[in-house]
Design a protein around this motif. Structure first.
Motif, PDB file in Angstrom:
ATOM      1  N   GLY A  42      14.782  52.985 -59.441  1.00 29.18           N
ATOM      2  CA  GLY A  42      14.205  51.546 -58.950  1.00 29.18           C
ATOM      3  C   GLY A  42      13.046  51.041 -59.846  1.00 29.18           C
ATOM      4  O   GLY A  42      12.961  49.876 -60.148  1.00 29.18           O
ATOM      5  N   VAL A  43      12.183  52.321 -60.479  1.00 30.88           N
ATOM      6  CA  VAL A  43      11.048  51.671 -61.298  1.00 30.88           C
ATOM      7  C   VAL A  43      11.558  50.847 -62.420  1.00 30.88           C
ATOM      8  O   VAL A  43      10.833  50.056 -62.926  1.00 30.88           O
ATOM      9  CB  VAL A  43      10.223  52.796 -61.629  1.00 30.88           C
ATOM     10  N   LEU A  44      12.668  51.318 -63.091  1.00 24.93           N
ATOM     11  CA  LEU A  44      13.302  50.780 -64.179  1.00 24.93           C
ATOM     12  C   LEU A  44      13.472  48.958 -64.026  1.00 24.93           C
ATOM     13  O   LEU A  44      13.379  48.434 -65.086  1.00 24.93           O
ATOM     14  CB  LEU A  44      14.654  51.059 -64.632  1.00 24.93           C
ATOM     15  N   GLN A  45      13.647  48.564 -62.889  1.00 23.90           N
ATOM     16  CA  GLN A  45      13.645  47.137 -62.518  1.00 23.90           C
ATOM     17  C   GLN A  45      12.264  46.359 -62.775  1.00 23.90           C
ATOM     18  O   GLN A  45      12.182  45.070 -63.153  1.00 23.90           O
ATOM     19  CB  GLN A  45      14.000  46.907 -61.198  1.00 23.90           C
ATOM     20  N   LEU A  46      11.170  47.201 -63.081  1.00 26.31           N
ATOM     21  CA  LEU A  46       9.871  46.573 -63.318  1.00 26.31           C
ATOM     22  C   LEU A  46       9.579  46.263 -64.648  1.00 26.31           C
ATOM     23  O   LEU A  46       8.420  45.892 -65.023  1.00 26.31           O
ATOM     24  CB  LEU A  46       8.863  47.439 -62.499  1.00 26.31           C
ATOM     25  N   LEU A  47      10.358  46.966 -65.592  1.00 29.51           N
ATOM     26  CA  LEU A  47      10.038  47.044 -66.973  1.00 29.51           C
ATOM     27  C   LEU A  47      10.322  45.525 -67.368  1.00 29.51           C
ATOM     28  O   LEU A  47      11.089  44.682 -67.219  1.00 29.51           O
ATOM     29  CB  LEU A  47      11.114  47.691 -67.841  1.00 29.51           C
ATOM     30  N   GLY A  56      25.583  39.063 -68.066  1.00 29.49           N
ATOM     31  CA  GLY A  56      26.047  37.839 -67.315  1.00 29.49           C
ATOM     32  C   GLY A  56      25.252  37.581 -65.824  1.00 29.49           C
ATOM     33  O   GLY A  56      25.995  37.280 -65.052  1.00 29.49           O
ATOM     34  N   GLN A  57      24.148  38.171 -65.684  1.00 24.63           N
ATOM     35  CA  GLN A  57      23.294  37.687 -64.441  1.00 24.63           C
ATOM     36  C   GLN A  57      21.892  37.126 -64.827  1.00 24.63           C
ATOM     37  O   GLN A  57      21.654  36.823 -66.135  1.00 24.63           O
ATOM     38  CB  GLN A  57      22.778  39.339 -64.109  1.00 24.63           C
ATOM     39  N   LYS A  58      21.530  36.457 -63.733  1.00 20.64           N
ATOM     40  CA  LYS A  58      20.278  35.909 -64.167  1.00 20.64           C
ATOM     41  C   LYS A  58      18.994  37.021 -63.921  1.00 20.64           C
ATOM     42  O   LYS A  58      19.215  37.863 -63.194  1.00 20.64           O
ATOM     43  CB  LYS A  58      19.791  34.720 -62.946  1.00 20.64           C
ATOM     44  N   SER A  59      17.806  36.559 -64.601  1.00 23.50           N
ATOM     45  CA  SER A  59      16.710  37.532 -64.509  1.00 23.50           C
ATOM     46  C   SER A  59      16.083  37.678 -63.089  1.00 23.50           C
ATOM     47  O   SER A  59      15.952  36.746 -62.475  1.00 23.50           O
ATOM     48  CB  SER A  59      15.833  37.014 -65.359  1.00 23.50           C
ATOM     49  N   LEU A  60      15.770  38.901 -62.875  1.00 24.53           N
ATOM     50  CA  LEU A  60      14.950  39.131 -61.607  1.00 24.53           C
ATOM     51  C   LEU A  60      13.617  38.906 -61.716  1.00 24.53           C
ATOM     52  O   LEU A  60      12.670  38.815 -60.704  1.00 24.53           O
ATOM     53  CB  LEU A  60      15.216  40.468 -61.186  1.00 24.53           C
ATOM     54  N   ALA A  61      13.027  38.364 -63.068  1.00 27.05           N
ATOM     55  CA  ALA A  61      11.550  37.967 -63.183  1.00 27.05           C
ATOM     56  C   ALA A  61      11.035  37.065 -62.217  1.00 27.05           C
ATOM     57  O   ALA A  61       9.870  37.142 -61.551  1.00 27.05           O
ATOM     58  CB  ALA A  61      11.489  37.746 -64.659  1.00 27.05           C
ATOM     59  N   LEU A  67       6.999  37.130 -55.224  1.00 27.55           N
ATOM     60  CA  LEU A  67       6.449  38.077 -54.176  1.00 27.55           C
ATOM     61  C   LEU A  67       5.121  37.867 -53.736  1.00 27.55           C
ATOM     62  O   LEU A  67       4.865  37.717 -52.528  1.00 27.55           O
ATOM     63  CB  LEU A  67       6.506  39.521 -54.568  1.00 27.55           C
ATOM     64  N   ASP A  68       4.185  37.455 -54.560  1.00 33.51           N
ATOM     65  CA  ASP A  68       2.792  36.996 -54.326  1.00 33.51           C
ATOM     66  C   ASP A  68       2.718  35.843 -53.527  1.00 33.51           C
ATOM     67  O   ASP A  68       1.955  35.491 -52.684  1.00 33.51           O
ATOM     68  CB  ASP A  68       2.007  37.216 -55.770  1.00 33.51           C
ATOM     69  N   LEU A  69       3.594  34.772 -54.187  1.00 30.35           N
ATOM     70  CA  LEU A  69       3.420  33.570 -53.292  1.00 30.35           C
ATOM     71  C   LEU A  69       3.962  33.479 -51.927  1.00 30.35           C
ATOM     72  O   LEU A  69       3.610  32.774 -51.041  1.00 30.35           O
ATOM     73  CB  LEU A  69       4.736  32.598 -54.144  1.00 30.35           C
ATOM     74  N   CYS A  92       4.993  47.498 -66.897  1.00 30.63           N
ATOM     75  CA  CYS A  92       5.610  46.872 -65.769  1.00 30.63           C
ATOM     76  C   CYS A  92       5.368  45.300 -65.607  1.00 30.63           C
ATOM     77  O   CYS A  92       4.281  44.780 -66.060  1.00 30.63           O
ATOM     78  CB  CYS A  92       5.187  47.552 -64.365  1.00 30.63           C
ATOM     79  N   ALA A  93       6.369  44.646 -65.303  1.00 32.39           N
ATOM     80  CA  ALA A  93       6.334  43.307 -65.331  1.00 32.39           C
ATOM     81  C   ALA A  93       5.232  42.550 -64.294  1.00 32.39           C
ATOM     82  O   ALA A  93       5.056  41.612 -64.353  1.00 32.39           O
ATOM     83  CB  ALA A  93       7.728  42.430 -65.175  1.00 32.39           C
TER      84      ALA A  93
END
Length: 117
Positions: A42-47, A56-61, A67-69, A92-93
């Motif tokens: 799951g840490v790879l999602q933070l890169l 073919g997906q939208k970014s999770l960024a 999250l903070d908002l 990490c992003a």
């Protein structure tokens, strides 16, 4: 009731990742104290710099930045998982707090509800 969502899987299960983040945002929006822990793959999602359009997906960024908002209390990352994958926290992003296995055990005992995806 305090909730902790543990994300331990890596995309290409992006749909699951998006649903997990949506679940956290919804809980936080309704005033449920919520935290997020990235561990294992799951840490790879933070890169930083991931290109979701290639699959073919939208970014999770945008979801991650929201999250903070929404008032998500803490965003945590397993230090061991980062080290195992050769990732440094500056890659990490998000600004995440790295935790070790002792702290993770405490977290799991501290939250009323723990959901792992």
């Amino acid at each position: 009731m305090k909730s902790l969502l543990v994300i331990s899987r890596h995309p290409p299960a992006r749909l699951a990742a998006r649903e997990a983040l949506d679940m956290v945002l919804a809980a936080a929006a309704f005033g449920v104290p919520t935290a997020l822990l990235f561990m294992d793959d799951g840490v790879l999602q933070l890169l930083k710099g991931q290109d979701a359009s290639a699959v073919g997906q939208k970014s999770l960024a945008a979801n991650l930045q929201a999250l903070d908002l929404y008032g998500v209390e803490e965003v945590l990352v397993c230090q061991h998982s980062l080290t195992e994958r050769g990732i440094q926290s500056r890659q990490c992003a998000l600004d995440c707090r790295a935790v070790d296995s002792v702290q993770i055990a405490h977290l799991l005992a501290h939250y009323d509800q723990v959901v792992s995806l």
